[in-house]
Design a protein around this motif. Sequence first.
Motif, mmCIF file in Angstrom:
data_model
loop_
_atom_site.group_PDB
_atom_site.id
_atom_site.type_symbol
_atom_site.label_atom_id
_atom_site.label_comp_id
_atom_site.label_asym_id
_atom_site.label_seq_id
_atom_site.Cartn_x
_atom_site.Cartn_y
_atom_site.Cartn_z
ATOM 1 N N LEU B 108 0.814 -1.219 0.000
ATOM 2 C CA LEU B 108 0.000 0.000 0.000
ATOM 3 C C LEU B 108 0.849 1.272 0.000
ATOM 4 C CD1 LEU B 108 -2.538 -1.171 2.722
ATOM 5 C CD2 LEU B 108 -2.971 -1.031 0.269
ATOM 6 N N MET B 109 2.084 1.174 0.492
ATOM 7 C CA MET B 109 2.961 2.350 0.653
ATOM 8 C C MET B 109 2.334 3.371 1.587
ATOM 9 S SD MET B 109 5.761 2.181 -1.128
ATOM 10 C CE MET B 109 6.406 0.920 -2.227
ATOM 11 N N GLY B 110 1.794 2.884 2.692
ATOM 12 C CA GLY B 110 1.177 3.785 3.672
ATOM 13 C C GLY B 110 -0.119 3.198 4.187
ATOM 14 N N HIS B 111 -0.916 4.044 4.842
ATOM 15 C CA HIS B 111 -2.229 3.608 5.300
ATOM 16 C C HIS B 111 -3.208 4.753 5.131
ATOM 17 C CE1 HIS B 111 0.171 4.677 9.054
ATOM 18 N NE2 HIS B 111 -0.510 5.751 8.757
ATOM 19 N N ILE B 115 -6.687 12.687 7.671
ATOM 20 C CA ILE B 115 -6.138 13.932 8.234
ATOM 21 C C ILE B 115 -4.904 14.404 7.457
ATOM 22 C CG2 ILE B 115 -4.407 13.314 9.993
ATOM 23 C CD1 ILE B 115 -6.278 14.792 11.991
ATOM 24 N N ASP B 116 -4.166 13.448 6.845
ATOM 25 C CA ASP B 116 -3.014 13.825 6.022
ATOM 26 C C ASP B 116 -3.375 13.846 4.534
ATOM 27 O OD1 ASP B 116 -1.243 13.794 8.283
ATOM 28 O OD2 ASP B 116 -1.281 11.614 8.195
ATOM 29 N N GLY B 117 -4.654 13.693 4.240
ATOM 30 C CA GLY B 117 -5.086 13.729 2.843
ATOM 31 C C GLY B 117 -4.751 12.470 2.076
ATOM 32 N N LEU B 123 -3.312 4.918 -2.077
ATOM 33 C CA LEU B 123 -2.775 3.605 -1.693
ATOM 34 C C LEU B 123 -2.913 2.594 -2.833
ATOM 35 C CD1 LEU B 123 -4.196 3.318 1.940
ATOM 36 C CD2 LEU B 123 -2.048 4.314 1.186
ATOM 37 N N GLY B 124 -3.346 3.048 -3.992
ATOM 38 C CA GLY B 124 -3.471 2.158 -5.150
ATOM 39 C C GLY B 124 -4.625 1.177 -5.022
#
Lengths: 201, 201
Positions: B108-111, B115-117, B123-124
Amino acid sequence: MKFSPVVQELIDALKCLPGVGAKSAQRMAFHLLERNRKGGAKLAHSLEKAMTEIGHCQECRNFTEFDLCEICQSPKRKLSTNLCIVESPGDVIAIEQTGEFTGKYFVLMGHLSPIDGIGPNDLGLDILAKQFASGQFEEVILATNPTVEGEATAHYIAELANEYSISMSRIAHGVPVGGELEYVDGNTLSHALSGRKQYSL
Amino acid sequence: MKFSPVVQELIDALKCLPGVGAKSAQRMAFHLLERNRKGGAKLAHSLEKAMTEIGHCQECRNFTEFDLCEICQSPKRKLSTNLCIVESPGDVIAIEQTGEFTGKYFVLMGHLSPIDGIGPNDLGLDILAKQFASGQFEEVILATNPTVEGEATAHYIAELANEYSISMSRIAHGVPVGGELEYVDGNTLSHALSGRKQYSL
């Protein structure tokens, strides 16, 4: 299974930084790749430039990309008769920030350490001897670190300066300002006592 | 007084690394300049190469300099009906090192983090939905981190997988092997209790 070759190469290369192991290098690589490619590209450029361009000042041995560093170029400092001898470029910045010293510097880039094969010539003491011989300096301030190696280096340089009858001084050792006596080590405290000054009202 | 311009530029550039402030950057710059110019030059080269060449795998979004990463290229994995969804490339390595999973990954390269947009498309998850639609996968393992954001992301993906009637599982939460019950937080312990298994002799 490993990371792709180019990612792995970046992680391995980051491990050459001091205090950076496998996990930190991985975190740094992913941070740059995911969130700051521009910063990474800029770092690559700055590194390459610094590694090829930066040499040592011909007079004080500090890092600089010119023949003489900013301090040695300054017309005011050129006439100074005071020379402050320090171990590293960071020490120069620290002393400059106090604003107490307006003379010239000599940066040893280390300290005498026979066990690591670091002798007088590795610290540029041959260059220093020539500067002593030129007769420009009246006082030499020995500002090496108050460690065993720093003291030994200071002692060696003091003997050198003595040959040219230059007056020498060593920075004071004592209790740090804002410190508490209770937590200061015994060695420092005995320095603080033996180096006590008359208290004037 | 500051360092010479090129040295200062290097120190500023090093501050883009995570966890590196002014003092560490200074230490790193001096270390490279004094003791490891070769390593510094190599790092510059690796950084430049990585920043320009590395992209994302078209199938799993992991970092790679090719169109498909090593895992997605593997003929064995291509036929797998299991998909493991993780947050970062480091998680893929961690799971691969266990040797327990031989299916495909989706990174995902993140979650999800409104709040951080960071929304589903960052996340694809649009690519993931297409892979679900292709009918290749029978089981999806939700291996996002056991944090609030990780759980929310897992829940979102579970709803997506449910639309395509794909069976879903979540990695187990419980007491880490080698840990001591006394020092495990209450939340983990209640997970460990509710997720208890029949003990068979």
